[in-house]
Design a protein around this motif. Structure first.
Motif, PDB file in Angstrom:
ATOM      1  N   GLY A   1      46.019  40.810  48.345  1.00 14.60           N
ATOM      2  CA  GLY A   1      44.438  41.085  48.688  1.00 14.60           C
ATOM      3  C   GLY A   1      43.941  42.470  49.013  1.00 14.60           C
TER       4      GLY A   1
ATOM      5  N   THR B   1      44.911  45.087  46.147  1.00 14.80           N
ATOM      6  CA  THR B   1      43.804  44.907  45.110  1.00 14.80           C
ATOM      7  C   THR B   1      42.581  45.706  45.820  1.00 14.80           C
ATOM      8  OG1 THR B   1      44.635  42.841  44.739  1.00 14.80           O
ATOM      9  CG2 THR B   1      42.832  43.425  43.526  1.00 14.80           C
TER      10      THR B   1
ATOM     11  N   ASP C   1      40.550  48.747  44.051  1.00 18.03           N
ATOM     12  CA  ASP C   1      39.246  48.769  43.585  1.00 18.03           C
ATOM     13  C   ASP C   1      38.505  50.057  43.704  1.00 18.03           C
ATOM     14  OD1 ASP C   1      38.807  46.257  42.755  1.00 18.03           O
ATOM     15  OD2 ASP C   1      38.731  44.990  44.485  1.00 18.03           O
TER      16      ASP C   1
ATOM     17  N   GLN D   1      37.915  36.879  44.383  1.00 21.08           N
ATOM     18  CA  GLN D   1      39.367  37.010  44.638  1.00 21.08           C
ATOM     19  C   GLN D   1      39.954  35.571  45.348  1.00 21.08           C
ATOM     20  OE1 GLN D   1      40.371  39.870  43.217  1.00 21.08           O
ATOM     21  NE2 GLN D   1      40.651  41.181  44.905  1.00 21.08           N
TER      22      GLN D   1
ATOM     23  N   SER E   1      40.685  33.357  42.506  1.00 19.66           N
ATOM     24  CA  SER E   1      41.997  33.821  41.656  1.00 19.66           C
ATOM     25  C   SER E   1      43.197  33.582  42.448  1.00 19.66           C
ATOM     26  CB  SER E   1      42.041  35.210  41.291  1.00 19.66           C
ATOM     27  OG  SER E   1      40.835  35.467  40.560  1.00 19.66           O
ATOM     28  N   ALA E   2      43.297  33.992  43.850  1.00 25.12           N
ATOM     29  CA  ALA E   2      44.262  33.717  44.590  1.00 25.12           C
ATOM     30  C   ALA E   2      44.854  32.450  44.758  1.00 25.12           C
ATOM     31  CB  ALA E   2      44.110  34.596  46.016  1.00 25.12           C
TER      32      ALA E   2
ATOM     33  N   ILE F   1      33.883  44.409  41.791  1.00 27.23           N
ATOM     34  CA  ILE F   1      34.712  43.087  41.037  1.00 27.23           C
ATOM     35  C   ILE F   1      35.222  43.411  40.054  1.00 27.23           C
ATOM     36  CG2 ILE F   1      34.575  40.488  40.914  1.00 27.23           C
ATOM     37  CD1 ILE F   1      31.856  40.827  42.418  1.00 27.23           C
TER      38      ILE F   1
ATOM     39  N   GLY G   1      41.220  43.122  38.290  1.00 35.27           N
ATOM     40  CA  GLY G   1      41.310  42.829  39.487  1.00 35.27           C
ATOM     41  C   GLY G   1      41.775  41.432  39.585  1.00 35.27           C
ATOM     42  N   GLN G   2      41.006  40.401  38.871  1.00 33.97           N
ATOM     43  CA  GLN G   2      41.154  39.097  39.030  1.00 33.97           C
ATOM     44  C   GLN G   2      42.410  38.748  38.181  1.00 33.97           C
ATOM     45  OE1 GLN G   2      38.759  37.805  40.926  1.00 33.97           O
ATOM     46  NE2 GLN G   2      38.009  39.928  40.578  1.00 33.97           N
TER      47      GLN G   2
ATOM     48  N   ILE H   1      45.367  39.963  41.008  1.00 35.82           N
ATOM     49  CA  ILE H   1      45.789  39.318  41.849  1.00 35.82           C
ATOM     50  C   ILE H   1      46.248  37.779  41.729  1.00 35.82           C
ATOM     51  CG2 ILE H   1      43.174  38.325  42.505  1.00 35.82           C
ATOM     52  CD1 ILE H   1      43.882  38.945  45.348  1.00 35.82           C
TER      53      ILE H   1
ATOM     54  N   VAL I   1      43.215  38.059  51.432  1.00 35.04           N
ATOM     55  CA  VAL I   1      41.904  38.435  50.535  1.00 35.04           C
ATOM     56  C   VAL I   1      40.698  38.757  51.458  1.00 35.04           C
ATOM     57  CG1 VAL I   1      40.236  37.115  48.967  1.00 35.04           C
ATOM     58  CG2 VAL I   1      42.984  36.839  48.922  1.00 35.04           C
TER      59      VAL I   1
ATOM     60  N   ALA J   1      38.742  42.077  50.880  1.00 34.77           N
ATOM     61  CA  ALA J   1      37.278  42.390  50.668  1.00 34.77           C
ATOM     62  C   ALA J   1      36.599  43.158  51.364  1.00 34.77           C
ATOM     63  CB  ALA J   1      36.861  41.180  50.291  1.00 34.77           C
TER      64      ALA J   1
END
Lengths: 429, 424
Positions: free
Chosen positions: B21, B24, B28, B63, B66-67, B201, B205-206, B209, B230, B234
């Motif tokens: 997390g 990423t 970003d 995120q 996805s995680a 986003i 990235g999706q 992760i 995560v 963020a």
């Protein structure tokens, strides 16, 4: 079986979504999926799913014809004729198409792009048989309606006998067949497959291997994957496997687990095995002590060649390396060494004392891996004994173990770069 | 056994700081991200802070989905799309991913070019060299170490936080702006708003992760740690972006300076670094761009090959995995090639690629939410109905924004009269 004869072969993707008509030309529904049962030699289609959310199947016996236009039923259709899905049946589209399977022929993971079905006449009955899985580019393009672009490319079909689905869905009969086929795979290939699988498939895959093979394959897997596998495995099974693994490998794995977890597993292991592993875990990373295995062959000097060979026969199945036979006194002091060749060609009554080499190249437990590699390279050894300050033999470092450090397999770092940096690669490897 | 304990403690610490997390999150804020935030601050002052705030919350949601999917299934996103939606949808998703990632790769090379231009090196020298270097390093070298260097360079961006504090902007105004909905319906504001969302986003990235989580062998059981990883990630994305916008707004917007090149964003660092501001900025930009240029082509090739069942992995030879290596090479070549196009400004490539990412994000989000709410796949970890409502609302808002952007770009006249009619 000898009666079986293929009449017509077609692709599952071409049938999917095609209309189903009964004898009065009424459209019953569309081919949504097909259920397959694998209890005989071939997996046979048993029923057709004809609508979404309807879990009853049109039995295959009702089907009169099946072609590019659609499926024709023999009689008038009534929902009462439908059959239910059997426990061991599988849906082709839901459980096989687009899924990852193991190609046993090439020992790699592939994706089922399409499936070939075949009408067969067997013992006077028409049967629809699942014949092969299309794993090629042409199958992929067919699914997209673009097969004409690859007209000249050969089909890449994988016969059913060579596939192993990741989730086991076959009957016990087929499972025995699968196990037999898996036995033919080289442990290093199994290791590669294991590294590629997700954690759920791994567990069921390891279940399918016999114990010896599981151990050999796990030994070949990279440390990171080993740790993942053991973390997720049932503790009883994990400790059983650790007992059987070479102690140096077991020590590496346990060293990477959390203190509580590794203590727990060590407690479960047989005391003798656990003690050996504990001892190895104490050595500092990268030293000869941490690299060595304690499974080596050592005999007293008074033994005759014949006796030595007999004892070797008993010990060989568990020892990691039997090409060097070390000679020790009653307090384990290293006195000499002889090769397997020298042992075999010696007269049976000769005592080891007379044929052994007394000048033995060895390393100390706290020597680093560079020094170990130098000794192995300089004297062209397959393994080098590790001794303490009093020349007591503690273990051996084999050439494989040192190669692993010097030339890490590219595959070990195969994952994306950022993942790699967040994984601590343990014990200096 | 002390050394053992030490290793383990270090490992724990390492994990705590360097989960997927957080990594990423750093990625970003790449070259395109800096360009977008700086432009937002310079052109609209604190007005974009609200968009950033909302998109950071959405980042956390996306995120997290996805995680969680990665942890529960142990599979990558492209793998799941293929298994659940079939070949045609996979082709669609992969096309989307490819287009978005070619754009992003181009923006990373623009970042590399910009950071070298600050030192007076022409892009015709720096970009081809960087492309060859990256291609070669990823395939042949031990990149773990090299990557740590780039990550350390990225930390330079934390200097925006210090700079923001030194500038001491009117904090009450800033904080009020971050939570007050601000909206303008003209195309350039919309575009920038979508750019801000598209850079926080990202579609890749999706995918990234999820693979990171599953490849690290994180299971549903350990998911609670990843959840916090995560969330912290963020938060960091928001924090850095927030200070870039604040710093550029307070230095550039207030004085009416508009941004011509990304290099101008360095002006916002002057309160901290004085005449060394450009140098500091260029190191950070280089680190962020190289880091992302390292990972993007490779992870794209992985995702596509995984979905279609082509052999992949850098341990394979070219003969074994031609598609994988072909794709990887093509992505770098096209990305670098776009940057070398004579009349394109580096700055517009960066901005445009973020907008492309924003426009292409909704389809990927739809797949993600559908998968995460499928009980057959996720079992008891499937999205709860309430969570689904939030996820769908967010997806819908993004689609509406995208449509608004399309309309306002294609038919600005019609758009303006429609807005007057609605009294906006």
């Amino acid at each position: 079986m000898n009666e079986a004869k293929a009449l017509k072969t077609f692709y599952f993707s071409q049938m999917l979504g095609k209309p189903i008509y009964d004898s009065e030309r009424r459209q019953i529904g569309r081919i949504k999926d097909m259920a397959v049962r694998w209890d005989g030699l071939y997996p046979q289609v048993v029923g057709i799913k004809y609508a979404r959310k309807v879990h009853m199947l049109i039995p295959i016996e009702q089907v009169q014809e099946c072609n590019e236009q659609g499926m024709q039923l023999a009689g008038t259709f009534t929902p009462e004729q439908c059959i239910q899905l059997h426990d061991s049946d599988i849906y082709i589209s839901k459980w096989l198409l687009d899924k990852q399977i193991i190609d046993l022929r090439g020992s790699r993971m592939v994706r089922a792009n399409d499936i070939t079905l075949s009408w067969m006449m067997q013992d006077g009955h028409m049967r629809m048989i699942l014949v092969a899985v299309d794993i090629g580019l042409r199958g992929l393009f067919r699914r997209l309606g673009l097969e004409f672009l690859l007209k000249n490319r050969a089909h890449n079909l994988l016969g059913l006998q060579y596939i192993k689905p990741l989730e086991s869905w076959t009957s016990s009969l087929q499972l025995t067949r699968e196990k037999k086929q898996l036995r033919e795979l080289h442990p290093a290939d199994i290791a590669d497959l294991l590294e590629e699988m997700d954690y759920k498939s791994r567990a069921s895959f390891i279940e399918n291997l016999d114990a010896q093979q599981a151990i050999e394959a796990l030994t070949e897997v990279d440390l990171e994957t080993q740790v993942e596998i053991f973390e997720q495995m049932d503790r009883q099974k994990a400790s059983d496997l650790l007992e059987e693994m070479p102690p140096d490998e077991a020590a590496d794995i346990l060293g990477e687990l959390s203190v509580e977890k590794s203590e727990d597993l060590l407690q479960l292991m047989e005391a003798e095995d656990a003690a050996e592993v504990r001892e190895l875990m104490q050595y500092e990373e990268g030293t000869a002590g941490a690299l060595m295995t304690t499974e080596f062959i050592a005999f007293p000097a008074a033994l005759t060649a014949q006796e030595a060979i007999n004892r070797l026969r008993e010990l060989a199945p568990t020892a990691e390396m039997i090409y060097y036979v070390f000679v020790v006194d009653e307090t384990e002091h290293l006195q000499g060494v002889l090769s397997l060749r020298e042992l075999i060609i010696a007269y049976p009554q000769t005592v080891l004392q007379d044929i052994m080499h007394t000048k033995v190249e060895s390393v100390r437990e706290d020597d680093n891996h560079r020094r170990v590699a130098e000794v192995i390279n300089k004297y062209s050894l397959i393994a080098v004994p590790v001794v303490d300050e009093e020349n007591v033999i503690l273990g051996i470092v084999t050439v494989d173990d040192i190669l692993d450090i010097l030339i890490p397999e590219r595959g070990d770092r195969e994952t994306y770069p950022w993942f790699a940096m967040s994984k601590m690669v343990g014990r200096g490897r | 056994m002390t050394w053992l304990k030490n290793t383990r403690n270090r490992t724990k610490l390492f994990f705590a700081i360097m989960g997927p997390g957080v990594i990423t999150a750093f990625a970003d804020n790449d070259a395109g991200g800096i360009a977008t935030y700086a432009s937002a601050g310079a052109n609209y002052g604190y007005a974009m802070l609200f968009t950033l705030f909302i998109s950071s919350i959405c980042l956390a949601i996306a995120q997290e989905i996805s995680a969680r999917t990665g942890a529960v299934t142990g599979r990558g996103l492209s793998d799941l799309i293929r298994e659940l939606f079939g070949v045609k949808w996979t082709l669609f998703a992969m096309t989307v991913l490819l287009v978005a990632n070619i754009g992003t790769t181009a923006s990373e090379f623009s970042g590399i070019a910009t950071s070298f231009e600050i030192f007076g090196v022409s892009k015709y020298i720096s970009v081809p060299l960087a492309a060859v270097l990256i291609w070669w390093l990823v395939l042949k070298a031990n990149y773990e170490r090299i990557e740590k260097i780039f990550l350390v360079l990225c930390v330079t961006f934390l200097s925006y936080i210090i700079s923001g504090v030194i500038i001491d902007p009117p904090w009450t105004e800033v904080l009020k702006a971050s939570v007050t909905p601000t909206f303008a319906s003209n195309a350039s504001f919309l575009m920038l708003a979508i750019g801000v969302i598209g850079t926080t986003i990202t579609p890749w990235g999706q995918f990234y992760i999820q693979s990171a989580v599953s490849d690290k062998g994180i299971t549903a059981k350990d998911y609670k740690y990843t959840f916090w990883d995560v969330m912290v990630g963020a938060f960091f994305t928001w924090l850095i972006a927030f200070f870039i916008i604040v710093a550029t707004a307070a230095t550039l917007h207030v004085n009416g300076i508009s941004i011509e090149t990304v290099g101008d964003a360095a002006i916002a660092l002057q309160p901290l670094a004085g005449k060394y501001a450009s140098m500091l900025f260029s190191f950070g930009l280089l680190g962020a761009s190289m880091l992302a240029a390292f990972i993007l082509p490779l992870s794209t090739a992985y995702a596509v090959c995984e979905a279609f069942g082509f052999e992949h992995g850098i341990s394979k030879s070219y003969e074994e995995a031609p598609v994988f290596f072909g794709l990887y090479t093509a992505l770098i070549a096209i990305g670098a090639g776009l940057v070398l196009w004579p009349d394109l400004s580096l700055y517009s490539i960066m901005l445009a690629s973020q907008v492309v990412n924003g426009v292409l994000l909704p389809p990927i989000l739809i797949f993600m939410v559908l998968i995460a709410s499928d009980k057959n796949v996720m079992g008891s970890y499937a999205n709860s109905p309430w969570f689904n409502v939030i996820a769908w609302v967010f997806t819908a808002v993004l689609i509406v924004l995208t449509l608004m952007l399309l309309v306002s770009t294609i038919a600005p006249g019609w758009w303006n009269s429609a807005m007057t009619f609605l009294g906006l």
